[in-house]
Design a protein around this motif. Sequence first.
Motif, PDB file in Angstrom:
ATOM      1  N   LEU A 132      57.654  20.216  58.366  1.00  0.00           N
ATOM      2  CA  LEU A 132      57.612  19.909  59.801  1.00  0.00           C
ATOM      3  C   LEU A 132      58.337  18.607  60.105  1.00  0.00           C
ATOM      4  CD1 LEU A 132      53.932  20.955  60.612  1.00  0.00           C
ATOM      5  CD2 LEU A 132      56.023  22.195  61.195  1.00  0.00           C
ATOM      6  N   SER A 133      58.251  17.638  59.201  1.00  0.00           N
ATOM      7  CA  SER A 133      58.972  16.372  59.397  1.00  0.00           C
ATOM      8  C   SER A 133      60.472  16.607  59.343  1.00  0.00           C
ATOM      9  CB  SER A 133      58.557  15.363  58.319  1.00  0.00           C
ATOM     10  OG  SER A 133      57.188  15.045  58.428  1.00  0.00           O
ATOM     11  N   SER A 145      50.168  21.104  68.329  1.00  0.00           N
ATOM     12  CA  SER A 145      51.359  20.307  68.032  1.00  0.00           C
ATOM     13  C   SER A 145      52.549  21.135  67.564  1.00  0.00           C
ATOM     14  CB  SER A 145      51.031  19.252  66.967  1.00  0.00           C
ATOM     15  OG  SER A 145      50.623  19.884  65.756  1.00  0.00           O
ATOM     16  N   LYS A 173      60.511  24.804  59.895  1.00  0.00           N
ATOM     17  CA  LYS A 173      59.317  25.009  60.716  1.00  0.00           C
ATOM     18  C   LYS A 173      58.809  26.438  60.541  1.00  0.00           C
ATOM     19  CE  LYS A 173      57.412  24.413  65.367  1.00  0.00           C
ATOM     20  NZ  LYS A 173      57.658  23.942  66.746  1.00  0.00           N
ATOM     21  N   PRO A 212      65.857  19.572  64.936  1.00  0.00           N
ATOM     22  CA  PRO A 212      65.291  20.899  65.207  1.00  0.00           C
ATOM     23  C   PRO A 212      66.304  22.040  65.152  1.00  0.00           C
ATOM     24  CG  PRO A 212      64.390  19.285  66.729  1.00  0.00           C
ATOM     25  CD  PRO A 212      65.483  18.600  65.982  1.00  0.00           C
ATOM     26  N   ALA A 244      61.547  18.040  62.589  1.00  0.00           N
ATOM     27  CA  ALA A 244      61.544  17.054  63.677  1.00  0.00           C
ATOM     28  C   ALA A 244      62.799  16.200  63.679  1.00  0.00           C
ATOM     29  CB  ALA A 244      60.299  16.174  63.573  1.00  0.00           C
ATOM     30  N   THR A 245      63.391  15.961  62.499  1.00  0.00           N
ATOM     31  CA  THR A 245      64.593  15.113  62.452  1.00  0.00           C
ATOM     32  C   THR A 245      65.804  15.808  63.066  1.00  0.00           C
ATOM     33  OG1 THR A 245      65.151  15.943  60.242  1.00  0.00           O
ATOM     34  CG2 THR A 245      63.771  13.957  60.369  1.00  0.00           C
TER      35      THR A 245
END
Length: 538
Positions: free
Chosen positions: A426-427, A473, A440, A433, A430-431
């Motif tokens: 997930l990190s 989230s 993800k 998408p 986030a950097t």
Amino acid sequence: MEWNPETLQFLSQCFLHTLSPQPEPRRAAESSLSEAADRPNYGLAVLRLLAEPSVDEQIRQAAAVNFKNHLRTRWAPSNDPNAGPTFSPILHPEKDQIKTLIVSLMLSSSPRIQSQLSEALAVIGKHDFPKSWPTLLPELISNLQKAAQSADYASINGILGTANSIFKKFRYQYKTNDLLLDLKYCLDNFAAPLLEIFLKTASLIDSTVASAGGGSPVTLRPLFESQRLCCRIFYSLNFQELPEFFEDHMREWMGEFKKYLTTSYPSLDSSANELALVDELRAAVCENISLYMEKNEEEFQGYLNDFASAVWSLLTNVSQSSSRDKLAVTAMKFLTTVSTSVHHTLFANEGVIPQICQSIVIPNVQLRDEDEELFEMNYVEFIRRDMEGSDLDTRRRIACELLKGIATHYKKQVTDIVSIQIQNLLSSFATNPSANWKNKDCAIYLVVSLATKKAGGTNVSTDLVDVQTFFTSVIVPELQSQDVNGFPMLKAGALKFFTMFRGQIQKPVAFQLFPDLVRYLGSESNVVHSYAAIRSIN
């Protein structure tokens, strides 16, 4: 139907016209053959046509297919009135003549005709072998030994392919006294010749690979095919129970099995087609050792550590190419079987579970181009696999089954490690998408696939994440995205999560998302709007 030049001419013309691109002559030929098939000795006449070298190869190929289908419908016709049209059965004198001729003709035919005759022989064997065809196995063994002396691998593989077909019944039929008697007959006669040709071929592979240049693919190809067939026969003969002969010679079999899992073959590795042949042999080996792990654990335990290490190492080097899927799946199934057995302590050493997760599970759960193509081009099959659980033989599913297996005895370690992996995925998303959306999807897939169903109910639960927090989230942002057509696989994964964990989502939150579900009914993606409809109904 008498065999004479007129019959040969008639059948040749009919089979030639069945290949015609024009419908009229093709239909007329098919009608003539259908009428002729009702006459006595038709099958024998077609078999004799196959033996005529003067007849064109294409005509004989068409005749071979016709002969195989003729046997399927008429060797032992069904008496069930609901089974379709009834056919007149082949008479016993004709059957006897066919059984006398078919083995020698199969071995002398070209590969394409040989494969059809091998299937035809298997049709006969299904009904007649061994009780009504006692000469078959001795004839196959005699020809196998003759072919082995001259290293005639076209004939060897034809015989092994036939044996593989007729022995398959030992895998699928219920264990009865009659079946065990048939199995004993086959073991008493074929177990020793099988090991003999297996070891002879293994020695030929070793000497060929050791020669200058590592041996040509043309030379190695039939040898690897022979070993694969031997492995499939091994599986059939060992399926019901461990035979005494195989227990006595386990060292020879297991030594060669391990070698094929640990040895590389550079002359074959450079081509996808040639590598597939090696992978098929390795997959057959993995199925054999999985069988022994499941049914003969005590006798197999002395070899287990070496095989677990070999399979683990093999998996870390198997690429994501779809051509290597079968090998990857069978190898992971073996490790899954080990993980749930009394030998699960193999996974207890420090660093083993994290390494399996990082080098085997995550790479095999990640989406591939083939998954995206299935999603877009065959949405019905995608939904069937994804929602209905028919994806048991896919890399994604079996990788998660491996984790579940390890978690049987090491739940906290698996939960902690996979939770960290999910956060890392997930990190990464986030950097960036747009570039990392597959990470993800992988995170969502892990949570959904590793969820456990509560006993006596339909609700699922997970220890990997806090469902409410994860939903808010990770899932809600996808569902509230204004672009219903953007990243459709990610949207489908979010909708599936919403459906599976609906019992743990607070009702006010779920109701607020209903307008979004309605929006997704208009998605261009068949999978997305289907999943939205499923969630709306539920």
